[in-house]
Every structure is written in C-alpha cells, then in structure tokens.
Scaffold this motif. Structure first.
Motif, mmCIF file in Angstrom:
data_model
loop_
_atom_site.group_PDB
_atom_site.id
_atom_site.type_symbol
_atom_site.label_atom_id
_atom_site.label_comp_id
_atom_site.label_asym_id
_atom_site.label_seq_id
_atom_site.Cartn_x
_atom_site.Cartn_y
_atom_site.Cartn_z
ATOM 1 N N ARG A 235 0.837 -1.210 0.000
ATOM 2 C CA ARG A 235 0.000 0.000 0.000
ATOM 3 C C ARG A 235 0.869 1.257 0.000
ATOM 4 N N LEU A 236 1.919 1.240 0.814
ATOM 5 C CA LEU A 236 2.836 2.384 0.870
ATOM 6 C C LEU A 236 3.454 2.653 -0.497
ATOM 7 N N ALA A 237 3.939 1.591 -1.153
ATOM 8 C CA ALA A 237 4.550 1.766 -2.476
ATOM 9 C C ALA A 237 3.536 2.317 -3.476
ATOM 10 N N ALA A 238 2.285 1.870 -3.371
ATOM 11 C CA ALA A 238 1.252 2.355 -4.288
ATOM 12 C C ALA A 238 0.933 3.823 -4.034
ATOM 13 N N VAL A 239 0.837 4.216 -2.764
ATOM 14 C CA VAL A 239 0.545 5.609 -2.427
ATOM 15 C C VAL A 239 1.662 6.524 -2.926
ATOM 16 N N LEU A 240 2.902 6.067 -2.788
ATOM 17 C CA LEU A 240 4.034 6.872 -3.253
ATOM 18 C C LEU A 240 4.246 6.760 -4.759
ATOM 19 N N GLU A 241 3.536 5.823 -5.392
ATOM 20 C CA GLU A 241 3.683 5.568 -6.827
ATOM 21 C C GLU A 241 5.130 5.247 -7.180
ATOM 22 N N ARG A 242 5.751 4.370 -6.350
ATOM 23 C CA ARG A 242 7.143 3.996 -6.569
ATOM 24 C C ARG A 242 7.308 2.476 -6.557
ATOM 25 N N GLN A 243 6.540 1.809 -7.400
ATOM 26 C CA GLN A 243 6.686 0.365 -7.519
ATOM 27 C C GLN A 243 8.068 0.000 -8.037
ATOM 28 N N ASP A 244 8.671 0.908 -8.807
ATOM 29 C CA ASP A 244 10.026 0.651 -9.297
ATOM 30 C C ASP A 244 10.996 0.474 -8.137
ATOM 31 N N LEU A 245 10.859 1.306 -7.121
ATOM 32 C CA LEU A 245 11.736 1.192 -5.953
ATOM 33 C C LEU A 245 11.396 -0.031 -5.121
ATOM 34 N N ALA A 246 10.125 -0.378 -5.058
ATOM 35 C CA ALA A 246 9.707 -1.557 -4.298
ATOM 36 C C ALA A 246 10.331 -2.834 -4.854
ATOM 37 N N GLU A 247 10.642 -2.834 -6.147
ATOM 38 C CA GLU A 247 11.223 -4.013 -6.782
ATOM 39 C C GLU A 247 12.745 -3.967 -6.825
ATOM 40 N N ALA A 248 13.331 -2.900 -6.289
ATOM 41 C CA ALA A 248 14.786 -2.761 -6.306
ATOM 42 C C ALA A 248 15.429 -3.655 -5.254
ATOM 43 N N ALA A 249 16.583 -4.214 -5.589
ATOM 44 C CA ALA A 249 17.325 -5.027 -4.631
ATOM 45 C C ALA A 249 17.685 -4.185 -3.418
#
Length: 371
Positions: A235-249
């Motif tokens: 939910r946090l990643a979606a609110v920040l619109e940073r799914q790219d960072l959520a998938e980062a190592a």
C-alpha cells in the motif's frame, strides 16, 4: 620466530560480543603465543550493529556526538552518531548513523513489537547529523526492530503520511494499514555529498522474498501479522507511486527502510564492502603478514555479502593468508589458513555464549600457533 604484522578484522558475534571487543580479545590471546607480533585492529560491520565502532576504530579524528531519540517502542533512547573528519571535498565531514543503536531490535531485549516498532528514532538521529552540517551521510540499516517501510525515519525528516481523514497514521507496520496520502515535499534536502546506505540484504520490499515474509518472524510477526505488514508495504509503495523502488534489490532491508531511503534519493550499497573501502582496510591488509576475521556463525550463507567473506576476499587478492575465528563453524572453512571454533573450544554453545571473550582469547592463542 620473526615478528609478524597481524590485521584483525572480525564482525560482531551477534548477541554475544561487539566487533571491537572481539578484535581486542583475539589480540590479547594471540600475544600469549606470539608476543612479538604487532596488530592493526579493524573491527568490521555490514551496516548493522558495530557500524559506528568500525568507523571510529579505523578513522583517526572521528567524534561521537550524543543524541537522544525516540526508541522503537516510543520511549527515549540515548544513542550517538559519528562525525568523520572534514576533507577538501566534504568540508562538513561525514555523518555516520546506525539504525541498530537508535531503532534496533537489540534495544527491545527479549520483547518484540512486530506491528508497532518504528524507525522514528533513526530518522531523528539522521536529522541531528544534518542539522550539525555534515556534507555526507553514511547510514547503516541492519538489525531493525520494525517493518514500517522507513515511514518513521522519513517522518522525522519532514515527510507526512496521513490516513483517510487527514490524521497522522499510527507508528510501525500497523500504521501502514491507514496510509492514504503521502507528502514528501517537506523532506530535508540531502547533503551535497549524498547519502550512502549500508546493508547486506538484497530482498525486495514485498512478496515471498520481501521484508515481512523473510524478516517478519524474527521481529515478532505471526503469519497474520506477516500478511498484514506485507499488504501495508504494498500500500505504501502504491501511495508513493514507486513500484520501481519496491522491486529494487535492498528495498526490503530493515523492514523496508531501504525503500524509504531510496524514495528520499539515497544510494544503497553492500555494507561490508563499503565499510572496508571507506576505512582503508585494503591498505592495512597489503602490509600485513596475516589477516584474522570472524563472526558468530560461519556457515553456507557466510559467503553471501557478509563482512568476513569480504575481508577474506581482500586478503586473498593481496596474497595474504587469512585465519577464521567463529562462534561455530558449520560450513566449508578449508580455504582458511587456520580456524578456531568457540563452541568446539568450550565444549558447548551454551558455555561459549556465557563467556565469549574468554574463549576468543583462547581462539587467538590457538590461531597464533597454527597460522
């Protein structure tokens, strides 16, 4: 016997002895067998507990700066950050801040606060270093007590995370249930020299390899809590619109604090390698006759980015033999010139844990004879 120069560069024996104390104990035992040898003590870390000690021992002129912060349970904690000396490129010096001593799991003792522990205190210590005018930050994020996605730390740095009715969310993973909006516009600017984040973890933010699934159990999350925290991080990643960072190592490091710091603009780097680089360990090793490293448990995972593996790599690259001391040795240690297991010396893990420094001295004595 010709006097030798020995570099002693162990990691901490987690839960038993800090890396700096391990290094001293090994040297004290060593001189029983080889009193003419000289030592460079270079305690190591990978971004978790002992990170400040590693820099303080290795960098002349380092200064500890006391700071009182909000601990992982909401009560005050007395901690410190470390100021490394100024250089031409970094006139304000470098501030080293350790999550372990501000928001770490060791601060809880036997208690666990899987849903409510927060990284707020870590962010407060970072803010204190920025206020003091440092030109660069180095942040160690191992040994976290929480799974809050770094929301606590970012809040201390000026971000705002609000629920559906515009109220502040609760601290910790449970607050992620409520996140409806996030405003990062008030975040304090990064220092001119940037922010390096040290971690030995490559997990992503969510999913089966994510912060909650992999590290939640050791922080006190049961299966329902793991599912709740994982959904909150998503939910946090979606609110920040940073799914790219959520998938980062590394975004899942320290309960998702890696993700939060990436959102600030920080750079995640392998902890052990960066600490070795910043403290000049390779230079010490180049002039040594032998290197001694160690950790609490040497096993099949020890080669995956842990501090002793990197120390051994540097030693072998320099053509210097390396010895190993460990609380227990459960993997192939055949590449080391000599080894010593505290559990084997003590006769049991319980005896070794009860007196780690005593058995480390014995290990040092044995390694001096065998290496």
């Amino acid at each position: 016997m010709t006097a030798r120069r020995i570099v002693i560069a162990p990691d901490s024996f987690k839960g038993s002895a800090a890396a700096a104390d391990v290094a001293v104990a090994l040297a004290e035992g060593w001189i029983r067998s080889a009193p003419a040898d000289s030592f460079a003590l270079r305690p190591m870390a990978d971004g978790g507990e002992g990170t400040l000690d590693a820099f303080e021992k290795a960098v002349d002129g380092s200064q500890r700066v006391p700071v009182r912060v909000t601990g992982p349970t909401g009560f005050p904690v007395d901690a410190a950050w470390l100021r490394l000396p100024a250089t031409d490129d970094l006139p304000g010096g470098t501030g080293v801040v350790e999550l372990a001593s501000t928001s770490g799991i060791e601060l809880l003792g036997d208690e666990r606060r899987g849903l409510t522990a927060s990284t707020l205190g870590f962010g407060q210590a970072i803010a204190a270093a920025l206020t003091a005018g440092v030109s660069r930050l180095v942040l160690g994020i191992g040994s976290s007590a929480s799974t809050d996605g770094g929301v606590g730390a970012l809040t201390a740095l000026g971000a705002r995370f609000l629920g559906g009715f515009g109220a502040s969310i609760a601290p910790g993973a449970e607050g992620l249930d409520e996140v409806a909006t996030a405003d990062l516009s008030g975040l304090r600017p990064m220092p001119d020299g940037g922010v390096l984040v040290l971690s030995d973890v490559t997990n992503t933010l969510t999913g089966p390899n994510g912060a909650a699934a992999v590290f939640g159990p050791q922080k006190g999350l049961d299966p329902a809590g793991i599912a709740r925290a994982d959904a909150g991080l998503a939910r946090l990643a979606a609110v920040l619109e940073r799914q790219d960072l959520a998938e980062a190592a590394g975004s899942g490091a320290a309960g998702g604090t890696g993700f939060g710091l990436l959102a600030w603009g920080a750079e995640l780097v392998p902890g052990a390698a960066e600490i070795a680089e910043l403290t000049g360990l390779a230079g010490d090793i180049a002039g040594a006759d032998l290197v001694v490293t160690g950790e609490g448990r040497f096993d099949g995972q020890s080669a995956a980015g842990k501090a002793p593996a990197h120390v051994a790599q540097l030693a072998r690259a320099a053509g210097v033999p390396v010895a190993l001391a460990a609380g227990s040795i459960d993997g192939d240690a055949g590449a080391f010139a000599a080894t010593a297991s505290l559990t084997a010396l003590a006769g049991s893990a319980e005896r070794a844990i009860a007196d780690p420094l005593g058995f480390l001295r014995d290990a040092g004595e044995i390694l001096a004879r065998g290496a």
